[in-house]
Design an enzyme around this catalytic site. Structure first.
Site, short mmCIF file in Angstrom:
data_model
loop_
_atom_site.label_atom_id
_atom_site.label_comp_id
_atom_site.label_asym_id
_atom_site.label_seq_id
_atom_site.Cartn_x
_atom_site.Cartn_y
_atom_site.Cartn_z
N ASN A 1 0.88 -1.17 0.00
CA ASN A 1 0.00 0.00 0.00
C ASN A 1 0.92 1.22 0.00
O ASN A 1 1.47 1.58 1.04
CB ASN A 1 -0.90 -0.03 1.25
CG ASN A 1 -1.72 1.24 1.40
OD1 ASN A 1 -1.79 2.06 0.49
ND2 ASN A 1 -2.34 1.41 2.56
N LYS B 1 0.21 4.22 -0.27
CA LYS B 1 -0.42 5.43 0.28
C LYS B 1 -0.12 6.62 -0.64
O LYS B 1 0.00 6.43 -1.85
CB LYS B 1 0.05 5.65 1.72
CG LYS B 1 -0.17 4.40 2.59
CD LYS B 1 -0.08 4.64 4.05
CE LYS B 1 -0.29 3.34 4.79
NZ LYS B 1 -0.37 3.48 6.22
N GLY C 1 1.97 2.18 10.84
CA GLY C 1 2.97 3.24 10.71
C GLY C 1 3.63 3.64 12.01
O GLY C 1 4.33 4.64 12.09
N GLU D 1 -6.08 -4.75 10.37
CA GLU D 1 -5.04 -3.76 10.63
C GLU D 1 -5.37 -3.02 11.92
O GLU D 1 -6.15 -2.05 11.90
CB GLU D 1 -4.97 -2.75 9.48
CG GLU D 1 -4.58 -3.35 8.15
CD GLU D 1 -3.92 -2.32 7.23
OE1 GLU D 1 -2.83 -2.60 6.75
OE2 GLU D 1 -4.50 -1.24 7.03
N SER E 1 2.85 -2.17 10.39
CA SER E 1 4.30 -2.24 10.63
C SER E 1 4.91 -3.60 10.29
O SER E 1 5.83 -4.06 10.98
CB SER E 1 4.62 -1.85 12.08
OG SER E 1 4.17 -0.53 12.35
N HIS F 1 -9.77 1.57 4.45
CA HIS F 1 -8.52 1.70 5.22
C HIS F 1 -8.78 2.62 6.41
O HIS F 1 -9.55 3.58 6.31
CB HIS F 1 -7.41 2.26 4.33
CG HIS F 1 -6.07 2.20 4.98
ND1 HIS F 1 -5.67 3.12 5.93
CD2 HIS F 1 -5.05 1.30 4.89
CE1 HIS F 1 -4.45 2.80 6.36
NE2 HIS F 1 -4.06 1.69 5.74
N GLU G 1 -7.17 4.95 7.63
CA GLU G 1 -6.90 6.37 7.38
C GLU G 1 -8.10 7.03 6.70
O GLU G 1 -8.43 8.18 6.97
CB GLU G 1 -5.61 6.51 6.55
CG GLU G 1 -4.38 6.24 7.40
CD GLU G 1 -3.18 5.69 6.65
OE1 GLU G 1 -3.15 5.75 5.41
OE2 GLU G 1 -2.27 5.18 7.34
#
Ligand code: PGA
Length: 253
Positions: A21, A23, A182, A176, A212, A105, A107
């Site tokens: 990914n 991003k 991250g 996740e 991670s 996701h 985010e």
């Protein structure tokens, strides 16, 4: 969290899937180096895909066309077409040869207020156009500490199961935990395995772990019975790290 269901009742361990990914990272120049490394990496039996910023799909499709690595996008609209400025439809992604599209996701859930219902609708639209949605679920640190992991993941997945019914079989789930994304704080393999077993008790499908993941922790995570692969952010931007992750997945497939 409740006890894991008996492994014997579930499908045998699946072929590993590693998805990068990217991003909102990359440039025409850096993508070229990353893709060259990816094409050179021995992938063995692992399945590999990269979900890239939509503006790079044309170049990525051009570069990866005819090879073993799939590609995809990081989001799609829940709508078919129309007055939705800035959005990209699943049909458009399909035209660029996308295999996968990430939906929900954390985010996007956090920064764009995406609801469980919207994420489920995005998955439905993606499936309709022949894409494999990678539907992300996972709890925040506060939710984990409040003992709500099972409820949160159950709610997120439940919305998709309710809307998709049997079509949910075409969806890949990515667990996740938000606190591991991250941050360098990976869930322990035991904790990740527990969450994956919970997800598979709700719906037995391919479940990726994300948060991670890097070459140093991948073998232990991917070696868990219910972890079928990884959704990789930061480490997918480094050619050496990502190709080594692919090799680890291949050796476990
Ligand atoms: P990370 O990101 O590997 O950088 O933690 C994973 C993700 O957000 O999909």
């Amino acid at each position: 969290m409740s006890e894991a269901p008996a492994g014997s009742q579930r499908a045998a361990k699946r072929r590993s899937l590693v998805v990068g990914n990217w991003k909102m990272n990359g440039s025409a120049a850096s993508n070229e180096a990353l893709l060259a490394a990816l094409k050179a990496a021995p992938l063995g039996d692992a399945e590999v895909s990269v979900c890239v910023p939509a503006v790079y799909l044309h170049d990525v499709a051009d570069s990866l066309h005819g090879g073993a690595v799939h590609w995809g996008a990081q989001d799609c609209s829940s709508h078919e077409s129309g007055a939705y400025t800035g959005e990209i439809s699943a049909a458009m992604l399909a035209e660029f040869g996308c295999c996968h599209v990430i939906v929900g996701h954390s985010e996007r859930r956090a920064l764009h207020g995406e609801s469980d219902a919207l994420v489920a609708q995005k998955a439905a639209t993606a499936l309709k156009h022949g894409l494999v949605p990678i539907l992300c679920v996972g709890e925040t640190l506060a939710e984990r500490e409040a003992g709500q992991t099972e409820a949160v993941v159950g709610r997120q997945l439940g919305a998709a199961i309710a809307l998709l019914d049997k079509r949910i079989d075409g969806v890949v789930i990515a667990y996740e935990p938000v606190w591991a994304i991250g941050t360098g704080k990976t869930a322990t393999p035991e904790l990740a395995q527990e969450a994956h077993a919970l997800i598979k008790s709700l719906h037995d499908t391919r479940v990726l772990y994300g948060g991670s993941v890097k070459p140093e922790n991948a073998a232990e995570l991917l070696g868990q019975p219910d972890i079928d692969g990884a959704l990789v952010g930061g480490a997918s931007l480094d050619p050496a790290s990502f190709s080594s992750l692919c090799q680890i997945a291949a050796s476990l497939s």
